[in-house]
Design an enzyme around this catalytic site. Structure first.
Site, PDB file in Angstrom:
ATOM      1  N   SER A 219     -10.353   0.337   6.871  1.00 39.57           N
ATOM      2  CA  SER A 219      -9.714   0.142   5.720  1.00 39.57           C
ATOM      3  C   SER A 219      -8.916  -0.970   5.059  1.00 39.57           C
ATOM      4  CB  SER A 219      -8.731   1.273   5.436  1.00 39.57           C
ATOM      5  OG  SER A 219      -9.283   2.566   5.673  1.00 39.57           O
TER       6      SER A 219
ATOM      7  N   SER B 201      -9.623   2.264   2.671  1.00 37.80           N
ATOM      8  CA  SER B 201      -8.599   3.088   2.032  1.00 37.80           C
ATOM      9  C   SER B 201      -7.489   2.206   1.321  1.00 37.80           C
ATOM     10  CB  SER B 201      -7.862   4.043   2.868  1.00 37.80           C
ATOM     11  OG  SER B 201      -7.059   3.443   3.676  1.00 37.80           O
TER      12      SER B 201
ATOM     13  N   LYS C  43       0.934  -1.301  -0.095  1.00 30.93           N
ATOM     14  CA  LYS C  43       0.038   0.045   0.007  1.00 30.93           C
ATOM     15  C   LYS C  43       0.947   1.244   0.076  1.00 30.93           C
ATOM     16  CE  LYS C  43      -3.879   2.059   2.743  1.00 30.93           C
ATOM     17  NZ  LYS C  43      -4.855   1.938   3.588  1.00 30.93           N
TER      18      LYS C  43
END
Length: 448
Positions: A176, A152, A83
Site C-alpha cells: 500500500s 491503500s 493517511k
C-alpha cells in the site's frame, strides 16, 4: 502531454536554502500547495479533511524560525498529508469506515507528534481504502482521472503527484505504499519493519504493518522518515540510521539481484518490456545484474517466495482478528465484503497453522540475510503494470508482498512508463540498511 492535475512546484528539500536566506518562506511554499488543492482537489479527491487556517498559522511560525536562524529540523515548515488511519486530535480520523464517521481521537499518533515537534504540520487527512484493507475511496489518479491511484494509501500518493503537499504518510501491510507511488509516478519509501512508530495507527497485522512515506523526491521521503524515526521509532527498535539533514548522497549500486519471481507472470508485454529496458540500461552503466538461475542462493529465495502472497494473506487475516471480528459482529452492514471474507478465513485457521506461518516467515528472512554480502539490493517492478482503469481494483499486490513479508526496506522510483501511465522501479534492500538503499534510489532518480 502532462496532465494539468500534476505537480508544478519544486520539491520541499530543493527550497531549504531559500528558506534559510529568506528569498522564500514556508508560508510561500504552503500557498503553492493550497493553490494546487483549490485547483485540483475537485477531481483528484485526495482529502477527507483539511484545515488551511491552522496550516497557515504553523507555516507562519516556521517562517519566523527560519528568519531567526533557528529551524527545528530539516522538515520545519513541511506540509504533510496524513493517511486517514492515523490518529490526529485536531482532525477527524474516519478510516473510510461508516463505523468511524466523525471520530475524533484524543491524542495524535506518534508520527504526527513527531512532525509537530520538528516544525512540520498536517495539511490534512488523505483518503485510504476501508481500514487500509477494504473497499476503495473516491480518489482518482492525477495522470488520468479515469484510473485508480492505487491503494491503500490512495490520497497520499495522488496528493503528492498533484502538488498538494511534498510528502505524506502511507502504510503498507502488503503493497500500500509502493504500489500507489508507482501508479502516481512519485517516490514511495517503506522502511525496515518497525523503524517508524505505529502508535496511533489503526492496526492490521503486527508481522506486516509498516509506516512509511510517499514523496515528490527521495530527499523529501528520507528527511520525513528519518526525522520521525529519530523522534519516534517503534518501541524496542533502534529506528533508522543515516544523516538527519542534507541531500541524500547518490550511491551507484555495484551488484543488483533481479528478484524474478512467479509474480512476473502478472506483467503484460508492454510492462515487462519497460522493465527489461531498465535492466539493459543499468548494464550499460556498468552495474552487474544477477538472474536467479546464475546464483543458487538467489534461486532458493525466489523458489521460497513462490507462495508468499498466499501465506502473507493468511498471516494478515489471523492477526487482524482483533478488532475486526468485533467490527464484523457488531456492525455487519457497515463493513465491506473483503473484510468479512478475511474474518471467515481467519476463523478456519488453527494456532498450529499460524505458528507454522511464523516459522516460514522467519526462514524467509534468513534466506534473505544469507545474500546480504553479495548484493547491494534486489530489483523488480514496483507494480504489476500501470494503474488499471476504474476504481474497484487498486492493483495486484503480488510483486509488493515480498518486501513486506520480509520486513525489508523498499523504494519505488518513477523510472518507467507503460500505456502512457507511470510505472515504478522497485528496489528492495536488507533490513537495517535503509540509508544505503536510499542512496541507490537517489542515484536511480538522477540517471539520464
Amino acid at each position: 502531454m502532462a496532465s494539468p492535475l500534476l505537480a508544478t512546484q519544486p520539491a520541499f528539500s530543493d527550497l531549504a536554502k531559500d528558506f534559510r536566506d529568506g528569498s522564500r518562506s514556508p508560508r510561500d511554499y504552503l500557498e503553492l500547495c493550497i493553490e494546487a488543492i483549490e485547483n485540483r482537489e475537485g477531481l483528484v479527491k485526495a482529502f477527507t479533511y483539511y484545515d488551511f487556517e491552522q496550516a497557515r498559522e504553523r507555516a507562519d511560525a516556521s517562517s519566523r524560525r527560519y528568519a531567526e536562524g533557528r529551524p527545528l529540523s530539516p522538515i520545519d515548515g513541511m506540509p504533510v498529508g496524513i493517511k486517514d488511519i492515523i490518529d490526529t486530535r485536531d482532525m477527524p480520523t474516519e478510516m473510510n469506515s461508516s463505523i468511524f464517521i466523525g471520530h475524533r481521537p484524543l491524542t495524535d499518533a506518534a508520527c504526527v507528534r513527531a512532525i509537530n515537534e520538528g516544525g512540520a504540520f498536517a495539511i490534512g487527512k488523505t483518503v485510504t481504502t476501508e481500514f487500509a484493507i477494504g473497499r476503495s475511496g473516491p480518489t482518482t489518479n492525477p495522470h488520468n482521472p479515469e484510473h485508480t491511484p492505487g491503494g491503500s494509501s490512495s490520497g497520499t500518493a495522488a496528493g503528492v503527484a498533484a502538488g498538494m503537499f511534498p510528502a505524506g504518510f502511507g502504510t503498507q501491510t502488503q503493497g500500500s505504499i509502493i504500489r500507489p507511488a508507482s501508479f502516481c509516478g512519485v517516490v514511495g519509501f517503506k522502511p525496515t519493519l518497525n523503524s517508524l512508530s505505529l502508535n496511533g495507527v489503526h492496526p492490521l497485522s503486527k508481522s506486516h504493518d509498516h509506516l512509511g512515506v510517499i514523496a515528490d523526491s527521495v530527499d523529501d521521503a528520507w528527511w520525513l522518515a528519518r526525522w520521525v524515526s529519530e523522534y519516534a521509532p517503534e518501541q524496542c527498535h533502534p529506528g533508522l540510521s543515516g544523516p538527519l539533514q542534507g541531500p541524500v548522497a547518490p550511491g551507484k549500486p555495484a551488484n543488483l539481484a533481479v528478484l524474478r519471481t512467479n509474480g512476473f507472470e502478472d506483467l503484460d508485454a508492454t510492462s515487462l518490456s519497460a522493465f527489461e529496458q531498465q535492466l539493459d540500461a543499468l548494464r550499460l552503466d556498468g552495474i552487474t545484474l544477477v538472474e536467479p538461475e546464475n546464483d543458487p542462493l538467489l534461486q532458493a529465495l525466489v523458489d521460497a517466495l513462490h507462495d508468499a502472497p498466499e501465506r502473507s494473506l493468511e498471516l494478515l487475516a489471523y492477526e487482524m482478528r482483533w478488532p475486526f471480528q468485533d467490527y464484523v459482529e457488531k456492525h455487519p452492514n457497515m463493513v465491506g465484503e473483503r473484510i468479512h471474507g478475511l474474518m471467515e478465513s481467519a476463523s478456519r485457521m488453527t494456532r498450529a497453522q499460524y505458528r507454522q506461518l511464523l516459522i516460514d516467515q522467519y526462514q524467509l528472512k534468513e534466506r534473505l540475510q544469507a545474500l546480504a554480502g553479495d548484493y547491494d539490493a534486489f530489483i523488480l517492478p514496483a507494480a504489476s503494470g500501470p494503474a488499471p482503469h476504474g476504481f474497484e481494483f487498486t492493483g495486484s499486490r503480488r510483486l509488493l508482498v515480498y518486501s513486506t513479508l520480509l520486513g525489508a526496506p523498499a523504494f519505488s522510483v518513477p523510472r518507467m512508463t507503460a500505456a502512457g501511465m507511470p510505472f515504478g522501479l522497485q528496489l528492495v534492500g536488507f533490513p537495517g540498511q535503509d540509508y544505503h538503499l536510499a542512496r541507490q534510489a537517489r542515484w536511480m532518480t538522477q540517471r539520464n
